[in-house]
Design a protein around this motif. Sequence first.
Motif, PDB file in Angstrom:
ATOM      1  N   HIS A 238      50.390  30.100 -38.680  1.00  0.00           N
ATOM      2  CA  HIS A 238      50.196  28.916 -39.943  1.00  0.00           C
ATOM      3  C   HIS A 238      50.357  27.791 -39.300  1.00  0.00           C
ATOM      4  N   CYS A 239      49.474  27.059 -40.089  1.00  0.00           N
ATOM      5  CA  CYS A 239      49.367  25.365 -39.797  1.00  0.00           C
ATOM      6  C   CYS A 239      49.640  24.921 -41.355  1.00  0.00           C
ATOM      7  N   CYS A 240      50.483  23.632 -41.170  1.00  0.00           N
ATOM      8  CA  CYS A 240      50.351  23.052 -42.845  1.00  0.00           C
ATOM      9  C   CYS A 240      49.817  21.725 -42.344  1.00  0.00           C
ATOM     10  N   ILE A 241      48.756  21.214 -43.066  1.00  0.00           N
ATOM     11  CA  ILE A 241      48.076  19.642 -43.012  1.00  0.00           C
ATOM     12  C   ILE A 241      48.923  19.002 -44.161  1.00  0.00           C
ATOM     13  N   LEU A 242      49.481  17.863 -44.120  1.00  0.00           N
ATOM     14  CA  LEU A 242      50.126  17.050 -44.942  1.00  0.00           C
ATOM     15  C   LEU A 242      49.517  15.836 -45.037  1.00  0.00           C
ATOM     16  N   ALA A 243      48.867  15.313 -46.103  1.00  0.00           N
ATOM     17  CA  ALA A 243      48.341  14.052 -46.153  1.00  0.00           C
ATOM     18  C   ALA A 243      48.659  13.641 -47.789  1.00  0.00           C
ATOM     19  N   MET A 244      49.950  13.036 -47.786  1.00  0.00           N
ATOM     20  CA  MET A 244      50.427  12.638 -49.109  1.00  0.00           C
ATOM     21  C   MET A 244      50.973  11.497 -49.185  1.00  0.00           C
ATOM     22  N   TYR A 245      51.024  10.945 -50.434  1.00  0.00           N
ATOM     23  CA  TYR A 245      51.628   9.609 -50.625  1.00  0.00           C
ATOM     24  C   TYR A 245      52.334   9.865 -52.124  1.00  0.00           C
TER      25      TYR A 245
ATOM     26  N   PRO B 284      57.097  22.351 -35.813  1.00  0.00           N
ATOM     27  CA  PRO B 284      55.788  22.502 -35.264  1.00  0.00           C
ATOM     28  C   PRO B 284      54.699  23.183 -35.913  1.00  0.00           C
ATOM     29  N   ALA B 285      54.834  23.717 -37.064  1.00  0.00           N
ATOM     30  CA  ALA B 285      53.760  24.236 -37.900  1.00  0.00           C
ATOM     31  C   ALA B 285      52.993  23.187 -38.759  1.00  0.00           C
ATOM     32  N   VAL B 286      53.615  21.753 -38.551  1.00  0.00           N
ATOM     33  CA  VAL B 286      52.951  20.765 -39.556  1.00  0.00           C
ATOM     34  C   VAL B 286      51.956  19.695 -38.580  1.00  0.00           C
ATOM     35  N   LYS B 287      51.243  19.294 -39.305  1.00  0.00           N
ATOM     36  CA  LYS B 287      50.123  18.189 -38.974  1.00  0.00           C
ATOM     37  C   LYS B 287      50.228  17.280 -40.013  1.00  0.00           C
ATOM     38  N   ILE B 288      50.605  15.848 -39.514  1.00  0.00           N
ATOM     39  CA  ILE B 288      50.726  14.816 -40.716  1.00  0.00           C
ATOM     40  C   ILE B 288      49.339  13.847 -40.565  1.00  0.00           C
ATOM     41  N   PHE B 289      48.544  13.555 -41.701  1.00  0.00           N
ATOM     42  CA  PHE B 289      47.330  12.694 -41.484  1.00  0.00           C
ATOM     43  C   PHE B 289      47.382  11.748 -42.819  1.00  0.00           C
ATOM     44  N   ALA B 290      46.785  10.498 -42.476  1.00  0.00           N
ATOM     45  CA  ALA B 290      46.993   9.713 -43.653  1.00  0.00           C
ATOM     46  C   ALA B 290      46.072  10.250 -44.917  1.00  0.00           C
ATOM     47  N   SER B 291      44.952  10.848 -44.486  1.00  0.00           N
ATOM     48  CA  SER B 291      44.117  11.552 -45.757  1.00  0.00           C
ATOM     49  C   SER B 291      43.212  12.262 -44.974  1.00  0.00           C
ATOM     50  N   LEU B 292      42.535  13.154 -45.487  1.00  0.00           N
ATOM     51  CA  LEU B 292      41.523  14.125 -45.421  1.00  0.00           C
ATOM     52  C   LEU B 292      40.042  13.730 -45.924  1.00  0.00           C
TER      53      LEU B 292
END
Length: 171
Positions: free
Chosen positions: A114-121, A136-144
């Motif tokens: 699994h991978c969890c993308i987080l792009a939250m505010y 290690p399952a998380v990738k954090i982005f400003a937005s998608l």
Amino acid sequence: FWSMDLYPYAFKAAHLVSEHNLFYRFLENCFQKYVPSMLIALGEQQANFIQSKWTHKLPHVILPCGIYQAEMNSFVPKWKTDDRIYFAYTGNMGAAHDPEFIVDLVNSLDPSKHCCILAMYGVKARKVLEAVQDNPAVKIFASLTREELSHIDIHLVSLLDDWTHVSVPSK
């Protein structure tokens, strides 16, 4: 009557007042007494919820809300590097949302599957991001982008029960 207006149901959902509160009853009575000419709602379920609070049917407009149907093309996001199941939480993590749900879910993921993308505010975003940033399952982005959203397998939502259909769309 626009569903994003502050109205008594939002005060109740935020636990600022109870349905027996004089201020709540006054506002609810005003909305019943002075009937709006139209309801603008975010999605069909919110329209149904608000209509159920009125003694008569209001003409209404439903703004598009929910699933965006994107055409699949050859574009593949740079972050999608394998065949794991991709979860994502994108958007507001505000007062109406449950940060513990997202943290618990992320902590239960197997990084090899699994991978969890987080792009939250929002007011609760920092709490979530700090709690899971080293997972290690998380990738954090400003937005998608919209195109990237179509490559997510499971879109997560975290709306607290009291806020369902109130001043946020029910996803």
